[in-house]
Design a protein around this motif. Structure first.
Motif, PDB file in Angstrom:
ATOM      1  N   VAL A  26      -1.628  -2.561  -3.946  1.00 19.28           N
ATOM      2  CA  VAL A  26      -2.009  -3.659  -4.841  1.00 19.28           C
ATOM      3  C   VAL A  26      -2.570  -3.105  -6.133  1.00 19.28           C
ATOM      4  O   VAL A  26      -3.126  -2.013  -6.178  1.00 19.28           O
ATOM      5  N   ASN A  27      -2.412  -3.879  -7.201  1.00 20.93           N
ATOM      6  CA  ASN A  27      -2.986  -3.478  -8.484  1.00 20.93           C
ATOM      7  C   ASN A  27      -4.386  -4.068  -8.620  1.00 20.93           C
ATOM      8  O   ASN A  27      -4.895  -4.713  -7.699  1.00 20.93           O
ATOM      9  N   ARG A  69      -5.376  -6.545 -10.161  1.00 22.84           N
ATOM     10  CA  ARG A  69      -5.379  -8.010 -10.128  1.00 22.84           C
ATOM     11  C   ARG A  69      -5.131  -8.548  -8.724  1.00 22.84           C
ATOM     12  O   ARG A  69      -5.012  -9.747  -8.530  1.00 22.84           O
ATOM     13  N   GLY A  70      -4.992  -7.640  -7.746  1.00 22.29           N
ATOM     14  CA  GLY A  70      -4.732  -8.054  -6.374  1.00 22.29           C
ATOM     15  C   GLY A  70      -3.280  -8.399  -6.117  1.00 22.29           C
ATOM     16  O   GLY A  70      -2.959  -8.970  -5.077  1.00 22.29           O
ATOM     17  N   GLU A  71      -2.403  -8.050  -7.048  1.00 20.32           N
ATOM     18  CA  GLU A  71      -0.976  -8.329  -6.893  1.00 20.32           C
ATOM     19  C   GLU A  71      -0.311  -7.194  -6.113  1.00 20.32           C
ATOM     20  O   GLU A  71      -0.623  -6.023  -6.328  1.00 20.32           O
ATOM     21  N   ILE A  72       0.597  -7.539  -5.232  1.00 23.21           N
ATOM     22  CA  ILE A  72       1.329  -6.532  -4.454  1.00 23.21           C
ATOM     23  C   ILE A  72       2.330  -5.837  -5.364  1.00 23.21           C
ATOM     24  O   ILE A  72       3.156  -6.485  -6.001  1.00 23.21           O
ATOM     25  N   THR A  73       2.234  -4.509  -5.417  1.00 25.20           N
ATOM     26  CA  THR A  73       3.159  -3.722  -6.229  1.00 25.20           C
ATOM     27  C   THR A  73       4.078  -2.857  -5.374  1.00 25.20           C
ATOM     28  O   THR A  73       5.023  -2.270  -5.881  1.00 25.20           O
TER      29      THR A  73
END
Length: 97
Positions: free
Chosen positions: A56-57, A59-63
């Motif tokens: 995750v980055n 921002r809590g986004e899955i990368t």
């Protein structure tokens, strides 16, 4: 292992094995990591056949998403995490290391 193990097993893995093998552990260290080998053995003994990990980055986004054999998918996740998260310290900060 921590999600499915008894507290005594977790304490042994994170305590005794780490204390007895200090050079074998470290962030992202796979080769020769004794506590990791213990976790892999426990996963196989428990019959765990699928595991999901995510990168995750900030921002809590899955990368990055890794699904499959618990050992193989984790190794690939660690490989990619090293590429994504590892940074070389700036020269002026090297004195802190």
């Amino acid at each position: 292992m921590p999600g499915v193990a008894h507290i005594d097993s977790i304490a042994y893995n994170h305590g005794t094995l780490v204390k007895d093998n200090p050079g074998s552990v470290g962030l992202g260290k796979i080769e020769g990591n004794i506590p990791r080998l213990d976790i892999e053995e426990a996963a196989r003994m428990a019959g765990l056949d699928v595991k999901i990990d995510a990168l995750v980055n900030l921002r809590g986004e899955i990368t990055g998403l890794f699904v499959g054999d618990p050992i193989l998918e984790h190794l690939e996740g660690v490989r990619q995490a090293k590429e994504v998260y590892a940074t070389v310290p700036a020269r002026e900060w090297m004195w802190l290391l």
